[in-house]
Write a protein that holds these residues in place. Structure first.
Motif, PDB file in Angstrom:
ATOM      1  N   ILE A   1      31.723  17.621   5.659  1.00 46.87           N
ATOM      2  CA  ILE A   1      32.235  17.608   4.400  1.00 46.87           C
ATOM      3  C   ILE A   1      32.726  19.099   3.886  1.00 46.87           C
ATOM      4  CG2 ILE A   1      29.710  18.666   3.420  1.00 46.87           C
ATOM      5  CD1 ILE A   1      32.130  16.028   1.740  1.00 46.87           C
ATOM      6  N   ALA A   2      32.339  20.153   4.780  1.00 50.92           N
ATOM      7  CA  ALA A   2      32.797  21.439   4.318  1.00 50.92           C
ATOM      8  C   ALA A   2      34.592  21.604   4.801  1.00 50.92           C
ATOM      9  CB  ALA A   2      32.370  22.593   5.262  1.00 50.92           C
ATOM     10  N   ILE A   3      34.942  20.958   5.831  1.00 48.02           N
ATOM     11  CA  ILE A   3      36.598  20.880   6.033  1.00 48.02           C
ATOM     12  C   ILE A   3      36.965  19.763   5.039  1.00 48.02           C
ATOM     13  CG2 ILE A   3      36.271  21.887   8.340  1.00 48.02           C
ATOM     14  CD1 ILE A   3      36.828  19.013   9.249  1.00 48.02           C
ATOM     15  N   VAL A   4      36.394  18.864   4.593  1.00 48.62           N
ATOM     16  CA  VAL A   4      37.073  17.924   3.772  1.00 48.62           C
ATOM     17  C   VAL A   4      37.197  18.619   2.366  1.00 48.62           C
ATOM     18  CG1 VAL A   4      36.545  15.640   2.524  1.00 48.62           C
ATOM     19  CG2 VAL A   4      35.977  15.902   4.881  1.00 48.62           C
ATOM     20  N   ASP A   5      36.340  19.204   1.878  1.00 49.93           N
ATOM     21  CA  ASP A   5      36.515  20.150   0.804  1.00 49.93           C
ATOM     22  C   ASP A   5      37.533  21.031   0.845  1.00 49.93           C
ATOM     23  OD1 ASP A   5      35.780  22.753  -0.630  1.00 49.93           O
ATOM     24  OD2 ASP A   5      34.502  21.220  -1.978  1.00 49.93           O
TER      25      ASP A   5
ATOM     26  N   GLU B   1      48.156  19.208  11.861  1.00 50.38           N
ATOM     27  CA  GLU B   1      47.605  19.546  13.151  1.00 50.38           C
ATOM     28  C   GLU B   1      46.659  20.791  13.180  1.00 50.38           C
ATOM     29  OE1 GLU B   1      49.682  20.503  17.450  1.00 50.38           O
ATOM     30  OE2 GLU B   1      50.572  18.994  16.253  1.00 50.38           O
ATOM     31  N   PRO B   2      47.029  21.860  12.194  1.00 51.59           N
ATOM     32  CA  PRO B   2      45.827  22.981  12.168  1.00 51.59           C
ATOM     33  C   PRO B   2      44.688  22.538  12.054  1.00 51.59           C
ATOM     34  CG  PRO B   2      47.980  23.721  11.133  1.00 51.59           C
ATOM     35  CD  PRO B   2      48.168  22.138  11.545  1.00 51.59           C
ATOM     36  N   CYS B   3      44.074  21.532  11.289  1.00 54.25           N
ATOM     37  CA  CYS B   3      42.854  21.208  11.037  1.00 54.25           C
ATOM     38  C   CYS B   3      42.147  20.866  12.329  1.00 54.25           C
ATOM     39  CB  CYS B   3      42.995  19.717  10.241  1.00 54.25           C
ATOM     40  SG  CYS B   3      43.674  19.786   8.390  1.00 54.25           S
ATOM     41  N   ARG B   4      42.639  20.603  13.553  1.00 53.40           N
ATOM     42  CA  ARG B   4      42.067  20.441  14.705  1.00 53.40           C
ATOM     43  C   ARG B   4      41.329  21.710  15.114  1.00 53.40           C
ATOM     44  NH1 ARG B   4      39.313  19.635  18.266  1.00 53.40           N
ATOM     45  NH2 ARG B   4      39.268  18.460  19.890  1.00 53.40           N
ATOM     46  N   SER B   5      41.713  22.899  14.612  1.00 54.71           N
ATOM     47  CA  SER B   5      41.134  24.024  14.813  1.00 54.71           C
ATOM     48  C   SER B   5      40.026  24.703  13.673  1.00 54.71           C
ATOM     49  CB  SER B   5      42.223  25.321  15.061  1.00 54.71           C
ATOM     50  OG  SER B   5      42.847  24.998  16.174  1.00 54.71           O
ATOM     51  N   TRP B   6      39.920  24.019  12.532  1.00 61.85           N
ATOM     52  CA  TRP B   6      38.960  24.318  11.574  1.00 61.85           C
ATOM     53  C   TRP B   6      37.511  24.317  12.127  1.00 61.85           C
ATOM     54  CZ3 TRP B   6      40.961  21.914   6.364  1.00 61.85           C
ATOM     55  CH2 TRP B   6      42.159  22.582   6.041  1.00 61.85           C
ATOM     56  N   LEU B   7      36.407  24.762  11.513  1.00 67.48           N
ATOM     57  CA  LEU B   7      35.201  24.864  12.068  1.00 67.48           C
ATOM     58  C   LEU B   7      34.618  23.582  11.870  1.00 67.48           C
ATOM     59  CD1 LEU B   7      32.605  26.713  12.490  1.00 67.48           C
ATOM     60  CD2 LEU B   7      32.225  26.809   9.982  1.00 67.48           C
ATOM     61  N   LYS B   8      34.066  23.079  13.193  1.00 66.40           N
ATOM     62  CA  LYS B   8      33.321  21.927  13.153  1.00 66.40           C
ATOM     63  C   LYS B   8      34.514  20.583  13.033  1.00 66.40           C
ATOM     64  CE  LYS B   8      28.615  23.021  11.694  1.00 66.40           C
ATOM     65  NZ  LYS B   8      27.659  22.818  10.766  1.00 66.40           N
ATOM     66  N   PRO B   9      35.523  20.669  13.597  1.00 63.70           N
ATOM     67  CA  PRO B   9      36.588  19.735  13.384  1.00 63.70           C
ATOM     68  C   PRO B   9      36.235  18.261  13.780  1.00 63.70           C
ATOM     69  CG  PRO B   9      37.089  20.790  15.258  1.00 63.70           C
ATOM     70  CD  PRO B   9      35.864  21.554  14.854  1.00 63.70           C
ATOM     71  N   SER B  10      37.065  17.352  13.194  1.00 58.33           N
ATOM     72  CA  SER B  10      37.062  16.087  13.748  1.00 58.33           C
ATOM     73  C   SER B  10      38.037  16.140  15.019  1.00 58.33           C
ATOM     74  CB  SER B  10      37.392  14.907  12.829  1.00 58.33           C
ATOM     75  OG  SER B  10      37.954  13.616  13.432  1.00 58.33           O
ATOM     76  N   ASP B  11      38.175  15.109  15.997  1.00 52.68           N
ATOM     77  CA  ASP B  11      38.867  15.129  17.077  1.00 52.68           C
ATOM     78  C   ASP B  11      40.285  14.611  16.369  1.00 52.68           C
ATOM     79  OD1 ASP B  11      37.639  12.660  16.663  1.00 52.68           O
ATOM     80  OD2 ASP B  11      37.214  12.636  18.621  1.00 52.68           O
ATOM     81  N   HIS B  12      40.531  14.097  15.289  1.00 49.78           N
ATOM     82  CA  HIS B  12      41.465  13.561  14.755  1.00 49.78           C
ATOM     83  C   HIS B  12      42.051  14.585  13.447  1.00 49.78           C
ATOM     84  CE1 HIS B  12      41.135   9.062  15.845  1.00 49.78           C
ATOM     85  NE2 HIS B  12      39.990   9.435  15.990  1.00 49.78           N
ATOM     86  N   VAL B  13      43.183  14.499  13.353  1.00 46.57           N
ATOM     87  CA  VAL B  13      43.854  15.330  11.960  1.00 46.57           C
ATOM     88  C   VAL B  13      44.380  14.461  10.983  1.00 46.57           C
ATOM     89  CG1 VAL B  13      44.226  17.280  13.428  1.00 46.57           C
ATOM     90  CG2 VAL B  13      45.899  15.661  13.001  1.00 46.57           C
ATOM     91  N   PRO B  14      44.469  14.995   9.637  1.00 46.14           N
ATOM     92  CA  PRO B  14      44.989  13.984   8.404  1.00 46.14           C
ATOM     93  C   PRO B  14      46.322  13.738   8.536  1.00 46.14           C
ATOM     94  CG  PRO B  14      43.716  15.946   7.799  1.00 46.14           C
ATOM     95  CD  PRO B  14      43.941  16.266   9.198  1.00 46.14           C
ATOM     96  N   ILE B  15      46.613  12.711   8.265  1.00 50.00           N
ATOM     97  CA  ILE B  15      47.935  12.565   8.059  1.00 50.00           C
ATOM     98  C   ILE B  15      48.272  12.134   6.620  1.00 50.00           C
ATOM     99  CG2 ILE B  15      48.270  11.591  10.463  1.00 50.00           C
ATOM    100  CD1 ILE B  15      48.457   8.676   9.258  1.00 50.00           C
ATOM    101  N   MET B  16      49.528  12.395   6.167  1.00 52.93           N
ATOM    102  CA  MET B  16      49.956  12.017   4.759  1.00 52.93           C
ATOM    103  C   MET B  16      51.422  11.737   4.466  1.00 52.93           C
ATOM    104  SD  MET B  16      49.384  14.768   1.499  1.00 52.93           S
ATOM    105  CE  MET B  16      50.989  15.951   1.884  1.00 52.93           C
ATOM    106  N   THR B  17      51.352  10.802   3.823  1.00 52.30           N
ATOM    107  CA  THR B  17      52.858  10.295   3.194  1.00 52.30           C
ATOM    108  C   THR B  17      53.003  10.409   1.760  1.00 52.30           C
ATOM    109  OG1 THR B  17      52.743   8.583   5.016  1.00 52.30           O
ATOM    110  CG2 THR B  17      54.553   8.364   3.091  1.00 52.30           C
TER     111      THR B  17
END
Length: 260
Positions: free
Chosen positions: A15-19, A240-256
């Motif tokens: 939830i921290a990286i979602v926030d 792609e940088p979200c993959r290096s955040w603390l406690k990351p998911s193995d997926h990163v967000p995509i946005m259109t």
């Protein structure tokens, strides 16, 4: 309108990286997959504190689970059982402008690409076939997004040759996804804005000691749209940088981003 899709691999644990993502990017709508939480325990308050008052969830304890979190009103919702066993893998809504938004978590399919040896692989192919039949009868402007667990193009994986027999990039899965796409002439928005053979990945395994250095990625997360909606798309981005955040998911967000 900015619409994001993200396999979060446990919404409460991350939830921290979602926030952090919502504060930095401020999308209008966030579609999550693999939330891994029952509806009663979904952290709604964390989203509402950021102005995301509309939370549509389809949860399941410890496994699967999908959600659509929005700052704009959502008119209606549904949950389709493309897995045919009541797993929480789909939630769909209608936006105020009439566009349908379908959020799906397609099964990974296990490790062996043979339905006789590995029933999970057969379930994945059957899931895609049920989606294809749904797509054939679809009527109206629609966005289909989520973790499709298939990397269809040679440039969607770090090595086409090495992954031909690896679940997510096998010819039978690629063909099944192509049939789904053809069933309603879906536009693959990722490749519409970032054409092949340009590198485009959304997932990197936890097994790599340094995911960025090895860069053994795959494009498993997708956003598609019917032709009328795709004509209003103005850009597509992979975070792609979200993959290096603390406690990351193995997926990163995509946005259109859409002009509506």
């Amino acid at each position: 309108m900015k619409i994001v899709s993200w396999n979060i691999n446990s919404v409460r644990f991350r939830i921290a990286i979602v926030d952090q993502f919502l504060r930095e990017v401020a999308p209008d709508i966030l579609c999550l997959q693999e939330t891994k939480v029952i509806d009663a325990d979904f952290p709604k308050d964390a989203f509402r504190a950021l102005g995301y008052d509309h939370v549509i969830i389809h949860g399941q304890r410890m496994h699967h689970g999908v959600a659509i979190i929005s700052r704009v009103p959502l008119v209606e919702d549904d949950r389709l059982d493309w897995q045919a066993n009541r797993e929480a893998r789909h939630v769909g809504v209608r936006l105020p402008n009439g566009v349908r938004l379908e959020n799906v978590y397609i099964p990974a399919g296990g490790d062996v690409p043979d339905r006789e040896v590995n029933p999970k692989f057969g379930q994945k192919l059957d899931f895609l076939e049920r989606m294809t039949r749904w797509s054939e009868s679809l009527d109206g402007p629609t966005i289909l997004t989520g973790d499709f667990n298939v990397a269809p193009l040679e440039s969607d994986v770090w090595s086409h040759k090495a992954l031909l027999d690896v679940v997510s990039h096998t010819p039978i899965e690629v063909e099944a996804l192509a049939r789904l796409q053809a069933a309603n002439d879906w536009v693959d928005l990722g490749r519409h804005f970032i054409p092949a053979p340009e590198r485009l990945y959304t997932w990197w395994s936890y097994r790599a000691k340094d995911w960025a250095a090895s860069d053994r990625g795959r494009r498993l997360d997708h956003m598609w749209a019917t032709r009328d909606v795709a004509a209003q798309a103005t850009g597509h981005q992979v975070f792609e940088p979200c993959r290096s955040w603390l406690k990351p998911s193995d997926h990163v967000p995509i946005m259109t981003e859409f002009a509506f």
